[in-house]
Structure formats: C-alpha cells, structure tokens
Design a protein around this motif. Structure first.
Motif, PDB file in Angstrom:
ATOM      1  N   ALA A  34       0.832  -1.201   0.000  1.00  0.00           N
ATOM      2  CA  ALA A  34       0.000   0.000   0.000  1.00  0.00           C
ATOM      3  C   ALA A  34       0.867   1.252   0.000  1.00  0.00           C
ATOM      4  O   ALA A  34       1.925   1.295   0.635  1.00  0.00           O
ATOM      5  CB  ALA A  34      -0.909  -0.008   1.223  1.00  0.00           C
ATOM      6  N   SER A  35       0.410   2.263  -0.704  1.00  0.00           N
ATOM      7  CA  SER A  35       1.112   3.546  -0.733  1.00  0.00           C
ATOM      8  C   SER A  35       0.468   4.494   0.275  1.00  0.00           C
ATOM      9  O   SER A  35      -0.615   4.232   0.809  1.00  0.00           O
ATOM     10  CB  SER A  35       1.031   4.155  -2.132  1.00  0.00           C
ATOM     11  OG  SER A  35      -0.310   4.534  -2.424  1.00  0.00           O
ATOM     12  N   ASP A  38      -2.910   5.401  -0.953  1.00  0.00           N
ATOM     13  CA  ASP A  38      -3.917   4.375  -0.687  1.00  0.00           C
ATOM     14  C   ASP A  38      -4.461   4.529   0.735  1.00  0.00           C
ATOM     15  O   ASP A  38      -5.662   4.471   0.970  1.00  0.00           O
ATOM     16  CB  ASP A  38      -3.324   2.971  -0.851  1.00  0.00           C
ATOM     17  CG  ASP A  38      -2.939   2.659  -2.290  1.00  0.00           C
ATOM     18  OD1 ASP A  38      -3.577   3.213  -3.203  1.00  0.00           O
ATOM     19  OD2 ASP A  38      -2.010   1.855  -2.488  1.00  0.00           O
ATOM     20  N   ARG A  39      -3.545   4.719   1.680  1.00  0.00           N
ATOM     21  CA  ARG A  39      -3.965   4.846   3.086  1.00  0.00           C
ATOM     22  C   ARG A  39      -4.792   6.112   3.292  1.00  0.00           C
ATOM     23  O   ARG A  39      -5.818   6.093   3.977  1.00  0.00           O
ATOM     24  CB  ARG A  39      -2.740   4.858   3.997  1.00  0.00           C
ATOM     25  CG  ARG A  39      -1.948   3.557   3.981  1.00  0.00           C
ATOM     26  CD  ARG A  39      -0.805   3.581   5.000  1.00  0.00           C
ATOM     27  NE  ARG A  39       0.057   2.425   4.839  1.00  0.00           N
ATOM     28  CZ  ARG A  39       1.133   2.393   4.063  1.00  0.00           C
ATOM     29  NH1 ARG A  39       1.492   3.476   3.381  1.00  0.00           N
ATOM     30  NH2 ARG A  39       1.868   1.300   3.972  1.00  0.00           N
ATOM     31  N   THR A  72      -0.340  -3.647   3.124  1.00  0.00           N
ATOM     32  CA  THR A  72      -0.770  -4.060   1.794  1.00  0.00           C
ATOM     33  C   THR A  72      -2.189  -3.579   1.527  1.00  0.00           C
ATOM     34  O   THR A  72      -2.947  -3.279   2.454  1.00  0.00           O
ATOM     35  CB  THR A  72      -0.743  -5.595   1.647  1.00  0.00           C
ATOM     36  OG1 THR A  72      -1.747  -6.163   2.520  1.00  0.00           O
ATOM     37  CG2 THR A  72       0.626  -6.156   2.025  1.00  0.00           C
ATOM     38  N   VAL A  73      -2.568  -3.535   0.222  1.00  0.00           N
ATOM     39  CA  VAL A  73      -3.936  -3.143  -0.121  1.00  0.00           C
ATOM     40  C   VAL A  73      -4.935  -4.192   0.353  1.00  0.00           C
ATOM     41  O   VAL A  73      -6.099  -3.884   0.596  1.00  0.00           O
ATOM     42  CB  VAL A  73      -4.073  -2.901  -1.639  1.00  0.00           C
ATOM     43  CG1 VAL A  73      -3.253  -1.709  -2.074  1.00  0.00           C
ATOM     44  CG2 VAL A  73      -3.681  -4.138  -2.435  1.00  0.00           C
ATOM     45  N   LEU A  76      -6.133  -3.139   3.629  1.00  0.00           N
ATOM     46  CA  LEU A  76      -6.969  -1.944   3.608  1.00  0.00           C
ATOM     47  C   LEU A  76      -8.400  -2.238   3.188  1.00  0.00           C
ATOM     48  O   LEU A  76      -9.350  -1.651   3.719  1.00  0.00           O
ATOM     49  CB  LEU A  76      -6.366  -0.909   2.647  1.00  0.00           C
ATOM     50  CG  LEU A  76      -5.059  -0.242   3.074  1.00  0.00           C
ATOM     51  CD1 LEU A  76      -4.525   0.618   1.939  1.00  0.00           C
ATOM     52  CD2 LEU A  76      -5.249   0.593   4.324  1.00  0.00           C
TER      53      LEU A  76
END
Length: 230
Positions: A34-35, A38-39, A72-73, A76
């Motif tokens: 995750a970037s 993204d967060r 990681t996505v 999320l």
C-alpha cells in the motif's frame, strides 16, 4: 554447432520473458504494498462515513489505527468493504480508492493554525475550508466558527496538541462529531446532532498529549444560513 545454437535461442529467451511477467503483480493483487495515497484514500472514506453517521467514533478510531498500520492493499480493503464508497466497482486498487472528484466535495488546501510557545487565533467572519489543521506546542490555539461562513457542508478540524491546548467554538445549531483521543491529556469534544439535516457537520479529530482539545457549542450563537455556499 551453429544450428543447435540457433535452435536453443528461442527456448532460452522464453523463460526470461515469463520471469519478467511474473515480477509485475496486478494492481488488484491484495499482496501489493500500500502507498501513502492508498492509506489516505481509505482514511477519507472512513472520515466521510463518520460524518454521515455510518460509523461510531469508536469504530472510526479503531479503523483509522488499522489504516496506518496496514502494509498491503489487502489489509486496507476490509476496512471499507461494508461502506458504500468501498463497494464501488471502479475503486482501485482492491476497492480502496476514495470517491472520485465528481461524487465528493473538493477538499482544497488545508488552512494551518500553529501555536508554538505562544498563541494563534482564527475568529470573526471568515470562510471555513474543508480542512483546518491546528497544532499547539507549549501554546494555545483558538478556532471560533460562530461567525464563520461554511464553504461546504462538512468541515474537518485536525487538532494536534503537545503540552498545550486547542479550543474550538461552533454555533449551537451545527452538528459536532469527535474522532480524536487524549494521551495523558484530554480530548473533550461535546458532540451534537443538529435538528436540521442541512446543518454543517464539524468533525474534530487528532490527539492531545499532556494537553487538551476542547470543542463545544456556544450558546446563543446560531448559523443563520445552514446551506453551505449560499
């Protein structure tokens, strides 16, 4: 010898191509790292869900903590899967992208109020943006919304205090919600649900360490026009 070498070249190059293909995971791969974007996108969805009353303050606080611990996505996605924005098919990656610009208010630039070994005040007739950040370090900040003009319906005040204080005042006919916490300090936000469904919503979030954040309605002060932007 030359002929055999020519025959082997296609075979040698094929595995190399396969390895390159496998090295690039799909955007929807739950194992994809995750970037920060993204967060932040998931945090925006959760904040909007809190403002709409879909999440309680406790649920919001718990999920926000999980957002910024996620690597990681795939970690999320479950945090917004039960929310309307998290179910949109166009959400990328792994259904964690925040709503697009056509379905959400423009956030714009945040206004910053900083009090370090002193004081900072924002009051009177001023236009409130979507976000206001207040930081107090060995000082105090005051945010008075009782005469402010609300540019949009939802306003988020991020208050961060270390050995100081942030004091927030709002009109008594505005909805106030809390999503912050105190650590060896106080986060005293007097929540209020306005009777008018068109009333602006002020969400106070952040934290106080050895200090305090307070937010409450000022009796006798009412926002005359509850429809943002009018």
């Amino acid at each position: 010898m030359d002929e055999s070498s020519l025959e082997e070249r296609p075979q040698d190059s094929a595995p190399a191509k396969v390895r390159l293909d496998k090295a690039a995971p799909a955007a929807s791969d739950p194992a994809l790292r995750a970037s920060d974007a993204d967060r932040d996108g998931v945090a925006d969805i959760l904040r909007e869900a809190l403002a709409e009353g879909r999440l309680t303050a406790e649920e919001h606080s718990e999920r926000i903590g999980a957002v910024y611990r996620a690597r990681t996505v795939g970690e999320l996605a479950p945090l917004v899967r039960d929310l309307p924005a998290g179910r949109r098919p166009e959400a990328v990656p792994a259904a964690v992208r925040p709503p697009d610009a056509s379905t959400r208010p423009a956030m714009g630039a945040a206004e910053n109020l900083i009090a370090v070994f002193g004081g900072a005040t924002r009051k009177g007739r001023w236009r409130v943006g979507a976000r206001t950040n207040a930081f107090a370090l060995f000082g105090g900040a005051e945010i008075d919304l009782t005469e402010a003009v609300f540019a949009q319906r939802e306003v988020v005040i991020n208050a961060y205090v270390l050995f100081g204080g942030v004091d927030i005042r709002v009109p008594e006919n505005v909805t106030v919600r809390s999503a912050g916490a105190g650590v060896f300090g106080g986060f005293d936000v007097r929540t209020n649900e306005a009777a008018d469904p068109d009333a602006p919503v002020v969400v106070v979030t952040g934290f106080a360490v050895f200090g305090g954040v307070s937010a409450k309605a000022r009796r006798g002060k009412r926002l005359k026009n509850l429809r943002a932007g009018d």
